[in-house]
Design a protein around this motif. Sequence first.
Motif, short mmCIF file in Angstrom:
data_model
loop_
_atom_site.label_atom_id
_atom_site.label_comp_id
_atom_site.label_asym_id
_atom_site.label_seq_id
_atom_site.Cartn_x
_atom_site.Cartn_y
_atom_site.Cartn_z
N LEU A 1 69.53 22.68 15.71
CA LEU A 1 68.38 21.86 16.12
C LEU A 1 68.87 20.56 16.75
O LEU A 1 68.33 20.10 17.77
N LEU A 2 69.91 19.97 16.15
CA LEU A 2 70.47 18.74 16.72
C LEU A 2 71.08 19.02 18.10
O LEU A 2 70.94 18.22 19.02
N GLN B 1 68.33 19.13 20.49
CA GLN B 1 67.83 17.76 20.69
C GLN B 1 68.73 17.00 21.66
O GLN B 1 68.24 16.26 22.52
N ARG B 2 70.04 17.20 21.53
CA ARG B 2 70.98 16.47 22.38
C ARG B 2 71.11 17.08 23.76
O ARG B 2 71.71 16.49 24.65
N LYS C 1 68.36 18.59 25.62
CA LYS C 1 66.96 18.97 25.82
C LYS C 1 66.72 19.69 27.15
O LYS C 1 65.81 20.48 27.26
N VAL D 1 63.11 23.16 23.12
CA VAL D 1 62.53 23.86 21.96
C VAL D 1 61.01 23.90 22.07
O VAL D 1 60.36 22.88 22.26
N LEU D 2 60.45 25.11 21.96
CA LEU D 2 59.00 25.27 21.92
C LEU D 2 58.50 25.41 20.49
O LEU D 2 57.38 25.01 20.17
N ASP D 3 59.31 26.00 19.61
CA ASP D 3 58.89 26.18 18.22
C ASP D 3 60.12 26.49 17.38
O ASP D 3 61.11 27.03 17.89
N VAL D 4 60.04 26.12 16.10
CA VAL D 4 61.08 26.45 15.12
C VAL D 4 60.35 26.92 13.87
O VAL D 4 59.45 26.24 13.39
N THR D 5 60.73 28.08 13.35
CA THR D 5 60.03 28.60 12.18
C THR D 5 60.58 27.98 10.89
O THR D 5 61.70 27.47 10.86
N LEU E 1 53.34 27.23 15.77
CA LEU E 1 52.83 26.35 16.82
C LEU E 1 52.45 27.09 18.09
O LEU E 1 51.45 26.78 18.71
N PRO F 1 59.07 18.49 32.21
CA PRO F 1 60.28 18.01 31.55
C PRO F 1 60.59 18.76 30.26
O PRO F 1 61.70 18.71 29.76
N PHE F 2 59.58 19.46 29.70
CA PHE F 2 59.81 20.20 28.45
C PHE F 2 60.17 21.66 28.72
O PHE F 2 60.32 22.45 27.78
#
Lengths: 262, 262
Positions: B48-49, B52-53, B55, B60-64, B73, B183-184
């Motif tokens: 996940l980090l 994040q670093r 992007k 990321v659209l979703d994490v269970t 989500l 941007p996402f």
Amino acid sequence: MDLAKASPAEVRSLIRAGELDKPTSGMCAPYAQANMAVLPKELAFDFLLFTQRNKVPCPVLDVTEAGSPVPKLVAPKADLRHDIPRYRIYRHGELTDEVTDAAPFWRDDLVAFLLGCSFSFEGPMIEAGLEIRHITDNHNVPMYKTNIECVPAGVFHGPMVVSMRPMKPADAIRAVQITTRMPFVHGAPIHIGDPEAIGISDIDKPDFGERSDIKPGEVPVFWACGVTPQAVAMAVKPEFMITHAPGYMFITDVLNSQLSIM
Amino acid sequence: MDLAKASPAEVRSLIRAGELDKPTSGMCAPYAQANMAVLPKELAFDFLLFTQRNKVPCPVLDVTEAGSPVPKLVAPKADLRHDIPRYRIYRHGELTDEVTDAAPFWRDDLVAFLLGCSFSFEGPMIEAGLEIRHITDNHNVPMYKTNIECVPAGVFHGPMVVSMRPMKPADAIRAVQITTRMPFVHGAPIHIGDPEAIGISDIDKPDFGERSDIKPGEVPVFWACGVTPQAVAMAVKPEFMITHAPGYMFITDVLNSQLSIM
């Protein structure tokens, strides 16, 4: 020294030497400032997931390795134990200390999260000729808890906090355009107009900061606020947490313009 | 059934029933599709980090939640164990199985990451009159490993993978504008022009997918690619990982337009 024109390294060095203990608003003007939340590693995944699910209020700029006080991405020569003018220490949700150096409290299991701050988009709005009322009137921005629930993640949950700036409708439209360019620092407003629609019963009584005058013909414009993660973390009462003191931010080496997509 | 016009729930239901086993390109046209990477919880924070670093390649659209196959989500009624047409199972970096149902392999300690896919920005480019060569020529998009290192996080590190679309310069400029709005989902291109400048020695030999013709007067335009996290995860050889099979994506309930900021 003109702190507005000083480099982030210069100002952080004054702070580290204990020679600067005041709010950082306006310092190192072109550079992004950041909120900080420091949590034990065992809560870090849940908190990182919370920020991921709530990117608008919780825009992550950097996350340290466990135990490291160095924000390698946004200020690789800084030390988060010393370089913020004022820290708050919380234990089980209670504020127990306010200090100017966090080193005595740092632990090997701590992970520091740096989160974007609305200072980053106020500069571009001022440059575009918009008035930012709390800057004109020289007071802290008004912030409110809303009835908008953040998306929960693990142990973390809570309401979104917003900041408010009163604007003429035409300026509000321009403000939407300008802040849309900064999706990684709160982005566009989340609400314009009726405060009650987002659960704010008295616009003159902010939950954080100070009230702003709303003049005839102006509408309140609300942005998701970086105080959200602190409010959420406090609701969850983690065993231990370090934050910056409100207004005493961490100054990064990242230009605000680097956080803009246009 | 016209799969392009079907709802995500309808198509996922066919997939779950074992009645649809082919690449999902073009299905449920207005809806975002996603890459999937499933890892043990003990690697979830690092991964996940890493997203994040990084992007831009890893949106990321979703994490269970650990153990849950439900992407709350982006598709709260879906089940990630069944609703992707084809899965790949990796053990210590080796592909050991390719299956149409992942349920027999699911474990209580698994966390699923859904990551944005360039299908989300190809639609808006086509609507704007731009030609997407690999769609015109009906082949898979060409993808390349670059010499651009991702920012490491914990155990995860590796090169950024990019996708390439050849365009006339004026179309490339328009493509920058259009994808900047997303941007996402990878956002603007990361490079235009000389492939060697980003470590690609032969543009006709992609590392993944198939080559595209570059016509006289066209320039290659490179976007960060959602294959990056898989390539990175494989470099790290985690004990266990499940992914979608390339091209066989997860179809979310999120409209592509919801992933656009303008």
